[in-house]
Write a protein that holds these residues in place. Structure first.
Motif, PDB file in Angstrom:
ATOM      1  N   LEU A  89      72.805 -52.284-127.388  1.00  0.00           N
ATOM      2  CA  LEU A  89      72.728 -51.091-127.664  1.00  0.00           C
ATOM      3  C   LEU A  89      74.034 -50.163-126.822  1.00  0.00           C
ATOM      4  N   VAL A  90      73.747 -51.015-125.012  1.00  0.00           N
ATOM      5  CA  VAL A  90      74.712 -50.097-124.490  1.00  0.00           C
ATOM      6  C   VAL A  90      76.164 -50.378-124.919  1.00  0.00           C
ATOM      7  N   GLU A  91      76.556 -51.374-124.953  1.00  0.00           N
ATOM      8  CA  GLU A  91      77.575 -52.030-125.353  1.00  0.00           C
ATOM      9  C   GLU A  91      78.054 -51.909-126.403  1.00  0.00           C
ATOM     10  N   LEU A  92      77.612 -51.234-127.677  1.00  0.00           N
ATOM     11  CA  LEU A  92      78.336 -50.283-129.102  1.00  0.00           C
ATOM     12  C   LEU A  92      78.391 -48.867-127.859  1.00  0.00           C
ATOM     13  N   ALA A  93      78.020 -48.346-127.223  1.00  0.00           N
ATOM     14  CA  ALA A  93      77.239 -46.755-127.117  1.00  0.00           C
ATOM     15  C   ALA A  93      78.697 -46.763-125.606  1.00  0.00           C
ATOM     16  N   GLU A  94      78.937 -47.607-125.019  1.00  0.00           N
ATOM     17  CA  GLU A  94      79.902 -47.668-124.194  1.00  0.00           C
ATOM     18  C   GLU A  94      81.959 -47.594-125.359  1.00  0.00           C
ATOM     19  N   ARG A  95      81.389 -48.877-126.007  1.00  0.00           N
ATOM     20  CA  ARG A  95      82.859 -48.933-126.676  1.00  0.00           C
ATOM     21  C   ARG A  95      82.852 -47.678-127.399  1.00  0.00           C
ATOM     22  N   ALA A  96      82.039 -46.895-127.966  1.00  0.00           N
ATOM     23  CA  ALA A  96      82.218 -46.100-128.930  1.00  0.00           C
ATOM     24  C   ALA A  96      82.149 -44.247-128.069  1.00  0.00           C
ATOM     25  N   ALA A  97      82.065 -44.260-126.507  1.00  0.00           N
ATOM     26  CA  ALA A  97      81.971 -43.302-125.842  1.00  0.00           C
ATOM     27  C   ALA A  97      83.797 -43.570-126.014  1.00  0.00           C
ATOM     28  N   ALA A  98      84.719 -44.782-125.947  1.00  0.00           N
ATOM     29  CA  ALA A  98      86.204 -45.007-125.510  1.00  0.00           C
ATOM     30  C   ALA A  98      86.541 -44.295-126.386  1.00  0.00           C
ATOM     31  N   ARG A  99      86.396 -43.586-128.189  1.00  0.00           N
ATOM     32  CA  ARG A  99      86.915 -43.173-128.574  1.00  0.00           C
ATOM     33  C   ARG A  99      87.921 -41.670-128.157  1.00  0.00           C
ATOM     34  N   PRO A 100      88.462 -41.262-129.056  1.00  0.00           N
ATOM     35  CA  PRO A 100      89.562 -40.062-128.251  1.00  0.00           C
ATOM     36  C   PRO A 100      88.982 -38.912-128.333  1.00  0.00           C
ATOM     37  N   SER A 101      87.579 -38.814-129.746  1.00  0.00           N
ATOM     38  CA  SER A 101      87.406 -37.694-129.841  1.00  0.00           C
ATOM     39  C   SER A 101      85.709 -37.369-129.801  1.00  0.00           C
ATOM     40  N   GLY A 102      85.083 -36.834-129.125  1.00  0.00           N
ATOM     41  CA  GLY A 102      83.908 -36.635-129.559  1.00  0.00           C
ATOM     42  C   GLY A 102      83.317 -37.258-130.718  1.00  0.00           C
ATOM     43  N   ARG A 103      83.976 -36.627-132.290  1.00  0.00           N
ATOM     44  CA  ARG A 103      83.553 -36.636-133.750  1.00  0.00           C
ATOM     45  C   ARG A 103      83.605 -38.230-133.814  1.00  0.00           C
ATOM     46  N   GLU A 104      85.137 -38.748-133.878  1.00  0.00           N
ATOM     47  CA  GLU A 104      85.099 -40.168-133.795  1.00  0.00           C
ATOM     48  C   GLU A 104      84.080 -40.991-133.037  1.00  0.00           C
ATOM     49  N   ALA A 105      83.463 -40.793-131.819  1.00  0.00           N
ATOM     50  CA  ALA A 105      82.800 -41.610-131.114  1.00  0.00           C
ATOM     51  C   ALA A 105      81.450 -41.046-131.802  1.00  0.00           C
ATOM     52  N   LEU A 106      80.436 -40.846-132.078  1.00  0.00           N
ATOM     53  CA  LEU A 106      79.440 -40.155-132.243  1.00  0.00           C
ATOM     54  C   LEU A 106      79.544 -40.820-133.636  1.00  0.00           C
ATOM     55  N   ARG A 107      80.151 -40.750-134.768  1.00  0.00           N
ATOM     56  CA  ARG A 107      80.485 -41.467-135.844  1.00  0.00           C
ATOM     57  C   ARG A 107      80.404 -43.259-135.774  1.00  0.00           C
ATOM     58  N   GLU A 108      81.002 -43.466-135.081  1.00  0.00           N
ATOM     59  CA  GLU A 108      81.347 -45.120-134.573  1.00  0.00           C
ATOM     60  C   GLU A 108      79.797 -45.825-133.888  1.00  0.00           C
ATOM     61  N   TYR A 109      79.077 -44.386-133.063  1.00  0.00           N
ATOM     62  CA  TYR A 109      77.621 -44.909-132.600  1.00  0.00           C
ATOM     63  C   TYR A 109      76.759 -44.977-133.826  1.00  0.00           C
ATOM     64  N   LEU A 110      76.648 -43.819-134.448  1.00  0.00           N
ATOM     65  CA  LEU A 110      75.993 -43.834-135.684  1.00  0.00           C
ATOM     66  C   LEU A 110      75.707 -44.993-136.196  1.00  0.00           C
ATOM     67  N   LEU A 111      77.113 -45.144-136.561  1.00  0.00           N
ATOM     68  CA  LEU A 111      76.783 -46.378-137.861  1.00  0.00           C
ATOM     69  C   LEU A 111      77.166 -47.330-137.150  1.00  0.00           C
ATOM     70  N   GLY A 112      77.167 -48.323-136.423  1.00  0.00           N
ATOM     71  CA  GLY A 112      77.675 -49.241-135.135  1.00  0.00           C
ATOM     72  C   GLY A 112      75.451 -49.093-135.042  1.00  0.00           C
ATOM     73  N   ALA A 113      74.802 -48.159-134.940  1.00  0.00           N
ATOM     74  CA  ALA A 113      73.774 -48.258-134.343  1.00  0.00           C
ATOM     75  C   ALA A 113      72.971 -48.315-136.060  1.00  0.00           C
ATOM     76  N   MET A 114      73.117 -48.030-136.543  1.00  0.00           N
ATOM     77  CA  MET A 114      72.346 -47.913-138.326  1.00  0.00           C
ATOM     78  C   MET A 114      73.050 -49.672-138.677  1.00  0.00           C
TER      79      MET A 114
END
Length: 228
Positions: free
Chosen positions: A86-111
């Motif tokens: 989960l931490v690896e997924l979150a850190e990869r998502a956090a590197a996205r250029p926008s908060g919108r993209e980062a949150l969607r990537e983490y949400l869908l990835g965690a699901m």
């Protein structure tokens, strides 16, 4: 984001002590046991017994008990591995250029992780035994996901009132759908995962169409199931 155990409070850390290196055969058995446990817990949840693990690993139950005196000891190591993912997924998502993209990537990835692992919610988000390492990873996960949520709010891309504490709940909701439809339609959860992600943090521009087909109403005494 930090999970609590029923009745309040956090899971008590499981202390660990240094041990001598394992012999080659013992190390091989331990790897077989851990791999079998990871697979069984993902498929069936936390109701798996050490006898089940021994059978799946192809070793005697006594071998399992020598390595892990009880199920909590076995779960402790698996919980750490789940947090690492989960931490690896979150850190990869956090590197996205926008908060919108980062949150969607983490949400869908965690699901997606939860949809493939029946034990994720109960092991990580409830009262499973957790080592100091797991607790440190949990704190890191809370920090990263909290930062992603703050970025999305700052961009006005996230529904007002949505917090990092909502993330485990929505992933668990999608996991429930995945658990009920895994045998007949293993991808049915994607439709509802996308629906939730779009509701709380819609993509920039026009909304894409939903994927898949809606689940039919449940028949009397049964859970909803996908259409044949």
């Amino acid at each position: 984001m930090c999970p609590v155990v029923p009745g309040g409070g956090y899971p008590r850390p499981v202390t660990t002590t240094a041990v001598r290196p394992l012999r080659a055969d013992a190390a091989r058995n331990r790897a077989l046991i851990v791999d079998a446990a990871r697979r069984l817990f993902a498929e069936r949840g936390l109701d798996v017994t050490l006898h089940d693990v021994a059978e799946a690993a192809g070793v005697g139950v006594g071998t399992v008990y020598r390595r892990f005196p009880d199920k909590d000891a076995l779960l402790a190591g698996l919980v750490t591995a789940k947090y690492e993912t989960l931490v690896e997924l979150a850190e990869r998502a956090a590197a996205r250029p926008s908060g919108r993209e980062a949150l969607r990537e983490y949400l869908l990835g965690a699901m997606e992780l939860r949809a493939s692992d029946r034990s994720l919610s109960t092991a990580v988000m409830r009262a499973a035994p957790q080592t100091e390492q797991a607790l440190a990873l949990r704190a890191r996960l809370s920090e990263v996901v909290g930062g992603v949520v703050e970025r999305a709010h700052a961009e006005h891309a996230l529904r007002e009132g949505f917090t990092a504490d909502d993330v485990p709940a929505v992933t668990s909701m999608i996991g429930s759908i995945a658990d009920r439809t895994r045998g007949e339609s293993p991808d049915a959860w994607r439709r509802y995962g996308l629906l939730i992600a779009d509701a709380v943090c819609p993509p920039a521009g026009e909304l894409p169409p939903l994927v898949g087909e809606p689940l039919p109403p449940p028949t009397s005494g049964t859970c909803a199931a996908p259409r044949p």
